[in-house]
Motif scaffolding. Sequence first.
Motif, PDB file in Angstrom:
ATOM      1  N   ASP A 115      61.103  40.920 -30.899  1.00 24.36           N
ATOM      2  CA  ASP A 115      60.230  39.636 -31.059  1.00 24.36           C
ATOM      3  C   ASP A 115      58.842  39.577 -30.506  1.00 24.36           C
ATOM      4  OD1 ASP A 115      61.790  39.035 -33.362  1.00 24.36           O
ATOM      5  OD2 ASP A 115      63.104  37.506 -31.882  1.00 24.36           O
TER       6      ASP A 115
ATOM      7  N   ARG B 158      68.312  31.296 -34.371  1.00 27.88           N
ATOM      8  CA  ARG B 158      68.800  32.658 -33.475  1.00 27.88           C
ATOM      9  C   ARG B 158      67.736  33.160 -32.632  1.00 27.88           C
ATOM     10  NH1 ARG B 158      71.172  32.805 -38.792  1.00 27.88           N
ATOM     11  NH2 ARG B 158      69.386  34.241 -39.435  1.00 27.88           N
ATOM     12  N   LYS B 159      66.569  33.140 -33.127  1.00 25.34           N
ATOM     13  CA  LYS B 159      65.471  33.644 -32.289  1.00 25.34           C
ATOM     14  C   LYS B 159      65.217  32.764 -31.103  1.00 25.34           C
ATOM     15  CE  LYS B 159      62.948  36.171 -35.782  1.00 25.34           C
ATOM     16  NZ  LYS B 159      63.067  37.581 -35.270  1.00 25.34           N
TER      17      LYS B 159
ATOM     18  N   LEU C 130      58.783  36.234 -39.159  1.00 23.74           N
ATOM     19  CA  LEU C 130      59.378  35.768 -40.095  1.00 23.74           C
ATOM     20  C   LEU C 130      58.827  36.352 -41.558  1.00 23.74           C
ATOM     21  CD1 LEU C 130      59.722  31.841 -38.846  1.00 23.74           C
ATOM     22  CD2 LEU C 130      61.467  33.777 -38.729  1.00 23.74           C
TER      23      LEU C 130
ATOM     24  N   THR D  11      66.705  30.052 -45.352  1.00 24.60           N
ATOM     25  CA  THR D  11      66.992  30.975 -44.270  1.00 24.60           C
ATOM     26  C   THR D  11      66.100  30.725 -43.181  1.00 24.60           C
ATOM     27  OG1 THR D  11      65.522  32.500 -45.130  1.00 24.60           O
ATOM     28  CG2 THR D  11      67.771  32.589 -45.832  1.00 24.60           C
ATOM     29  N   ARG D  12      65.090  30.089 -43.268  1.00 30.47           N
ATOM     30  CA  ARG D  12      63.904  29.872 -42.063  1.00 30.47           C
ATOM     31  C   ARG D  12      64.622  29.219 -40.924  1.00 30.47           C
ATOM     32  NH1 ARG D  12      58.203  30.052 -41.759  1.00 30.47           N
ATOM     33  NH2 ARG D  12      57.453  29.249 -39.697  1.00 30.47           N
TER      34      ARG D  12
ATOM     35  N   LEU E 117      67.159  31.392 -38.907  1.00 30.15           N
ATOM     36  CA  LEU E 117      66.504  32.468 -38.559  1.00 30.15           C
ATOM     37  C   LEU E 117      65.687  31.992 -37.127  1.00 30.15           C
ATOM     38  CD1 LEU E 117      65.864  35.401 -38.498  1.00 30.15           C
ATOM     39  CD2 LEU E 117      64.050  35.162 -40.002  1.00 30.15           C
TER      40      LEU E 117
ATOM     41  N   ARG F 216      66.833  41.792 -29.293  1.00 33.01           N
ATOM     42  CA  ARG F 216      66.212  41.080 -30.365  1.00 33.01           C
ATOM     43  C   ARG F 216      65.064  40.457 -29.893  1.00 33.01           C
ATOM     44  NH1 ARG F 216      71.785  39.831 -31.429  1.00 33.01           N
ATOM     45  NH2 ARG F 216      72.481  40.957 -33.397  1.00 33.01           N
TER      46      ARG F 216
END
Length: 154
Positions: free
Chosen positions: A108, A73-74, A48, A66-67, A70, A104
């Motif tokens: 990560d 979604r992760k 992030l 946004t955090r 995000l 994705r």
Amino acid sequence: MRPFAPGPDGTILLHLTAEECRLLRDLARQLPVVLTGAEADPAVDRLLPTAYPDDADAAAEFRAFTRSGLVERKLTNAGRVAATLPDESGTTELTPEDAQAWLRTLTDLRLVLATRLGIEEDGDDGAPDELLRAVYDWLAYLQDCLLAVLEGTP
């Protein structure tokens, strides 16, 4: 046998050994622990990153809006990877949406391991942890194979 191959109707066939499935499932389940753990973890900073490194106020405002989305979604992507892994070795089909979640999540996971190894950019050797490095390289291989199938490259 390569881990990914084109399947019928736009799907992607995934083939892994039982050991590979267990490792990936374990890694996918650990990612939420990293994401929801201590904010001082350098891996969280890699997952992030700050949107405005030269403007603390703008960065804080952007992060506030946004955090959580995000991170959610992760977490969803990691859960989808764990859910689409076969229970044992074998072949399973991934939808195009599954494949995107896989890409994705592989990214990560590699970012977390790169942080743990001290890898900042391509070419860095990182810490001398052979096991972590082997997992990091294997995740890169999986990602490369999946991209090749998505791009239609042999």
